[in-house]
Design a protein around this motif. Sequence first.
Motif, short mmCIF file in Angstrom:
data_model
loop_
_atom_site.label_atom_id
_atom_site.label_comp_id
_atom_site.label_asym_id
_atom_site.label_seq_id
_atom_site.Cartn_x
_atom_site.Cartn_y
_atom_site.Cartn_z
N THR A 1 0.85 -1.19 0.00
CA THR A 1 0.00 0.00 0.00
C THR A 1 0.88 1.24 0.00
N VAL A 2 0.51 2.23 -0.78
CA VAL A 2 1.23 3.50 -0.86
C VAL A 2 0.40 4.57 -0.16
N GLY A 3 1.02 5.31 0.73
CA GLY A 3 0.37 6.41 1.42
C GLY A 3 1.07 7.72 1.13
N ALA A 4 0.33 8.82 1.20
CA ALA A 4 0.92 10.14 0.94
C ALA A 4 0.20 11.19 1.77
N GLN A 5 0.92 12.26 2.05
CA GLN A 5 0.34 13.41 2.74
C GLN A 5 0.97 14.68 2.21
N ILE A 6 0.15 15.69 2.01
CA ILE A 6 0.61 17.05 1.74
C ILE A 6 -0.06 17.94 2.77
N ALA A 7 0.72 18.76 3.48
CA ALA A 7 0.17 19.52 4.60
C ALA A 7 0.70 20.95 4.59
N TRP A 8 -0.17 21.85 5.06
CA TRP A 8 0.19 23.25 5.25
C TRP A 8 -0.18 23.64 6.68
N ALA A 9 0.72 24.32 7.36
CA ALA A 9 0.47 24.77 8.72
C ALA A 9 0.96 26.20 8.88
N GLY A 10 0.09 27.03 9.44
CA GLY A 10 0.45 28.41 9.70
C GLY A 10 0.12 28.78 11.13
N SER A 11 0.15 30.05 11.42
CA SER A 11 -0.17 30.53 12.76
C SER A 11 -1.67 30.38 13.03
N GLY A 12 -2.02 29.35 13.81
CA GLY A 12 -3.41 29.15 14.19
C GLY A 12 -4.26 28.41 13.18
N ALA A 13 -3.66 27.86 12.12
CA ALA A 13 -4.44 27.14 11.12
C ALA A 13 -3.59 26.05 10.48
#
Length: 340
Positions: free
Chosen positions: A187-199
């Motif tokens: 199985t192949v898994g992936a994640q793309i994430a963005w994190a900022g101040s409070g979000a």
Amino acid sequence: MQSHRGVLLVLASLVAQASDAPIQVRGFVDGDYAFDGSRPPDRAAFQPGAGTTAHAANQFALNLAAIDLLLDPKPAGLRLTLAWGTGVDVLHAAEPFLGPVVQAYASARIPVGRGLTVDAGIFSSHVGFESFFSRDNLNYTRSWMAELSPYYQAGLRASYSFDEHWSAQLHLLNGWQRASENNRGKTVGAQIAWAGSGASVSFNSLVGPELPGDDSHFRFFGDLVARLEILQWLTLAATADAALEQRPARDAHWVAAAAYARAALSKIVWLAVRIEEFRDPDGAISGIAQTLREGTATLEIRPVEALILKLEARHDGSSAPAFHGSTSETLLIGSAVAAF
């Protein structure tokens, strides 16, 4: 399993000596009492395969007692998380050979760009908003979305931060919450994430063959998670899942969504609510063709930093008689988590 833990502890000690870095030791004890007015004869508050919190109905129970050993990868590291209790019994029902091992992996920090981290072993899943550890969640019990998606994965994980906001992960795994293989595929898994101040926002996916002994039919799973903190006293979150599973006779699918809110009532008291709908018309993941709905309200009190008290009311409904022959269930729960 005792020998495996011994080897991991010896390795952790050797790596710590070589890197002159201390091993971080943390732990907690999580206990609860769940009152179920239907008084289920098997004393199980949830459907089979669920209930990693408050599983034992109408009795005091040890949900989790855990110890976590962590050595940051500088450049090599390790993590070993051991836990005991009803939560682990449910988590490892399909793989009892794991015993108390919740996480066990080695890490390496590779000097590429901003630094690439590679982990190998058993580690927490990247999908979903809620953690296996109740202390990290807004509510005490977990959503059906969490219970019916992986809490752990086994294989390889590569993590990279592009800058202060964007990051990505890539996984090569044995399967859907599998430490041992049940077919010849991966199985192949992936994640793309963005994190900022409070979000923060992330998209997570899993693609691979998950049917026992079947390498040609694939499961496609996508998970979107968003979180927003407002004025330092209000947290809002939402998550949505969609899955398609190819099957020899007829393809199956499920979809789900949940919304969360947590408000500070004082410096030590918070109120959290969650509403959710989980549609599994083919019974592909829950085992019954049904639509699940639940609403949960949790009062959280932290008199000191190391102690978390939660009082929770939860009501579940199903379009099928999924709760010991009934279409609904109501739980009242008291819990305490003491950490060190």
